[in-house]
Design a protein around this motif. Structure first.
Motif, PDB file in Angstrom:
ATOM      1  N   HIS A 343       0.904  -1.158   0.030  1.00 49.54           N
ATOM      2  CA  HIS A 343      -0.006   0.073   0.173  1.00 49.54           C
ATOM      3  C   HIS A 343       0.987   1.192  -0.107  1.00 49.54           C
ATOM      4  O   HIS A 343       1.325   1.439   1.078  1.00 49.54           O
ATOM      5  N   HIS A 345       1.793   5.142  -2.088  1.00 49.60           N
ATOM      6  CA  HIS A 345       0.983   6.325  -3.274  1.00 49.60           C
ATOM      7  C   HIS A 345       2.290   7.009  -3.537  1.00 49.60           C
ATOM      8  O   HIS A 345       3.580   7.112  -2.974  1.00 49.60           O
ATOM      9  N   HIS A 375      -4.737   6.197  -5.841  1.00 47.92           N
ATOM     10  CA  HIS A 375      -5.925   6.410  -5.365  1.00 47.92           C
ATOM     11  C   HIS A 375      -6.894   6.390  -6.594  1.00 47.92           C
ATOM     12  O   HIS A 375      -6.513   6.466  -7.732  1.00 47.92           O
ATOM     13  N   GLU A 414      -5.692   1.579  -4.573  1.00 47.69           N
ATOM     14  CA  GLU A 414      -6.436   1.799  -3.504  1.00 47.69           C
ATOM     15  C   GLU A 414      -7.660   2.435  -3.866  1.00 47.69           C
ATOM     16  O   GLU A 414      -8.040   3.636  -4.196  1.00 47.69           O
ATOM     17  N   ASP A 530       1.054   2.448   3.953  1.00 42.78           N
ATOM     18  CA  ASP A 530       0.093   3.523   3.438  1.00 42.78           C
ATOM     19  C   ASP A 530       1.168   4.789   3.140  1.00 42.78           C
ATOM     20  O   ASP A 530       0.647   5.623   3.217  1.00 42.78           O
ATOM     21  N   HIS A 532       3.082   7.832   1.818  1.00 40.42           N
ATOM     22  CA  HIS A 532       3.053   8.762   0.905  1.00 40.42           C
ATOM     23  C   HIS A 532       4.158   9.507   0.423  1.00 40.42           C
ATOM     24  O   HIS A 532       3.989  10.573  -0.006  1.00 40.42           O
TER      25      HIS A 532
HETATM   26 ZN   LIG Z   1      -3.636   4.915   0.992  1.00 43.94          ZN
END
Ligand SMILES: [Zn+2]
Ligand SMILES: [Zn+2]
Length: 579
Positions: A343, A345, A375, A414, A530, A532
């Motif tokens: 996961h 980005h 996303h 995601e 997750d 970023h």
């Molecule tokens: Zn995410």
């Protein structure tokens, strides 16, 4: 009525019984039951609905089981109401303050008319508590300190904010000449998701010199208290940190003691007492001879008692001591076991770094695989990818994978779970992807029933591999969604959809008790950051901490598996549609 509320009532009953002068064993029985219910991963409402026998829970006997049933079914308990009626109103309120025993509570109510926390604070401040016969200045001071602690507890700090500061201070402390040991203790060491304060411990050849060096560390803004072996300081971020230096020979016992949890220590002491030993922060005494054994290392404390070393994360009095005695503790997953992050980005949506930078950073961490999961299109605010951009990204991803080399890069998304449970890309687009993380980002206020239907529908889509940050909570900012967790876990277990343990320190989602329950039901997990930004990959340890608190072993955590095995999960998972 949830488990925490039931536990509160059981605790209040224990205090009222004590006040009544009932026998000790009765009081203790309610205290134990309160603890057992507070820690029980399954809500009593569900347990009863499914016909579970509550007496199977350690610490719950027939009479208490019946009371819990009454509470759950009717929302009140006649026994508790009758008990309360025997005392002036307000007493039970004051009993929630740690350190205010039942007798003091009664006195405060009867003589000062104090019936709430706020009134007690006022009565302490204007000296009325200190003036009470039988209490005095010392008790008032004690109560004031407890009230302060209680207020501080309401402002608990996320683990992700506390741990880096503790580590910086420990690194500074270890540089001081003569310092031989240094460690964090308390809930921080046990990886609780939030901590009340930071407790550090150590040993030094010259404690006063080490304390002086500690308070002079650049992270320290002010020393609030400083003695020859102890200091309390304020760091620049405003957190309070306590350092305690002890004798070399006692470091093991002290670290064990101050790591807690309190309940684990109670259980450990009881276990030792039955074998003729008395355990304290100063060592282990043979009860018969009085001979005291000292321990420099914490492992030795457990070994002396015939126990395996118990990792701090599972010291919660949930059966770990009995297992350690049989040498049967689980081999908990470790941060080093993690082989990939599923996961992440990039700057194609709301990430800060380029796709290539993310892949290189994962490779540098030694990961065998990584999924890029930007996303979906519906995320307007995060510049979600249209189908065209998604396909364009795939081409770039393939070339970056080749250029960087040595790491498998999965293309994923995601994807938003829409309010009705449909997904934000059509199935044929999802089918082109290696990894589909489905997450809730909007319409988070839906009532439990609707939210559950929505999630079950989304997870029934055979293209979905992962349920991302399942409760959608933001620690200290946004509460979790309302969801029938049992239903979700049952479905995930049946369809093989992995549940995410989101390691981002602001989320830590799923939380430990839910992971624990889901694991019991046969679910498997991914610990993902997750990320970023490339630097976020380092947060993986917080998620691993959650997994460890839930007794997860490597076999439960899919991204600790080698690439080939992980691909089996992705591509050959037996998909059983839930709809
Ligand atoms: Zn995410
Ligand atoms: Zn998300």
């Amino acid at each position: 009525m949830n488990n925490a509320q039931i536990a509160d009532i059981l605790d209040a009953i224990a205090s009222l019984l004590e006040l009544k002068g009932e026998e000790r064993f009765k009081v203790v029985a309610y205290q134990r039951a309160a603890r057992a219910i507070a820690l029980h991963p399954k809500e009593m409402v569900l347990a009863l609905k499914e016909g579970d026998d509550l007496r199977a829970i350690p610490g719950i006997g027939k009479s208490i089981a019946e009371k819990i049933e009454e509470l759950v079914r009717s929302g009140r308990l006649e026994y508790f109401e009758e008990l309360k009626a025997q005392f002036p109103p307000g007493v039970t309120e004051l009993l929630h303050i740690p350190g205010v025993g039942p007798k003091t509570a009664l006195k405060l109510v009867q003589e000062l008319g104090v019936t709430s926390l706020e009134e007690l604070e006022a009565a302490v401040a204007d000296g009325r508590v200190a003036g009470l016969p039988g209490l005095g200045a010392k008790s008032a001071e004690n109560i004031e300190r407890r009230l302060r602690e209680l207020r501080a507890k309401e402002r608990r700090i996320p683990l992700g904010a506390a741990l880096p500061i503790a580590e910086e201070l420990l690194a500074g402390l270890r540089q001081v000449p003569g310092v031989r040991q240094a460690s964090a203790a308390g809930s921080l060491r046990r990886f609780r998701e939030t901590v009340g304060d930071i407790d550090l411990m150590g040993t030094a050849d010259d404690p006063p010199a080490a304390i002086a060096a500690f308070v002079a560390l650049p992270q320290v803004k002010a020393a609030l208290a400083q003695g020859p072996t102890k200091a309390t300081v304020l760091v620049h971020s405003g957190l309070q940190v306590d350092l305690r230096l002890v004798e070399h020979q006692d470091f093991g016992s002290l670290l064990q003691h101050f790591t807690g949890s309190k309940e684990h220590n109670v259980a450990l002491r009881e276990w030792a007492r039955r074998r003729g030993y008395s355990v304290s922060e100063y060592g282990i005494a043979e009860i018969a001879s009085g001979r005291v054994h000292h321990f420099q290392r914490e492992e030795e404390v457990y070994r002396f008692l015939g126990l395996q070393f118990i990792p701090p994360e599972i010291r919660e009095a949930r059966g770990e001591i009995e297992l350690a005695a049989r040498g049967a503790l689980p081999r908990l997953v470790e941060a080093d076991d993690i082989r990939g992050d599923l996961h992440a980005h990039t700057d194609w949506t709301d990430g800060q770094d380029s796709l290539e930078a993310m892949v290189r950073a994962a490779r540098e961490r030694g990961y065998a695989y990584l999924a890029i999961t930007d996303h979906s299109v519906g995320r307007g605010i995060t510049n979600g990818l249209s189908v065209e951009r998604l396909r364009e990204q795939r081409k770039l991803l393939q070339s970056v994978e080749q250029q960087v080399g040595g790491i498998r890069v999965f293309h994923g998304t995601e994807v938003d779970i829409r309010a009705d449970g449909t997904l934000d890309y059509p199935d044929e687009v999802l089918a082109e992807l290696d990894v589909v993380v489905a997450s809730l980002h909007s319409a988070l206020q839906q009532p439990a029933e609707r939210m559950t239907e929505r999630v079950l529908r989304a997870l029934a889509n055979p293209h979905v591999d992962v349920f991302g940050h399942p409760s959608a909570r933001l620690l200290g900012e946004r509460p979790p969604v309302e969801l029938d967790w049992e239903a979700v876990f049952h479905q995930a277990s049946r369809t093989g959809v992995a549940l995410e343990i989101n390691a981002s320190p602001g989320r830590l989602d799923l939380k430990d008790v839910h992971v624990s329950r889901a694991r019991e039901l046969g679910c498997r997990f991914l610990v993902n950051t997750d990320a970023h930004a490339a630097r976020h990959f380092a947060a993986i340890r917080y998620g691993v901490g959650v997994a460890r608190r839930a007794w997860c072993e490597s076999q439960h955590i899919l991204n600790s598996r080698p690439l080939a095995e992980f691909e089996d999960f992705l591509y050959h998972r037996q998909v059983v549609s839930g709809l």
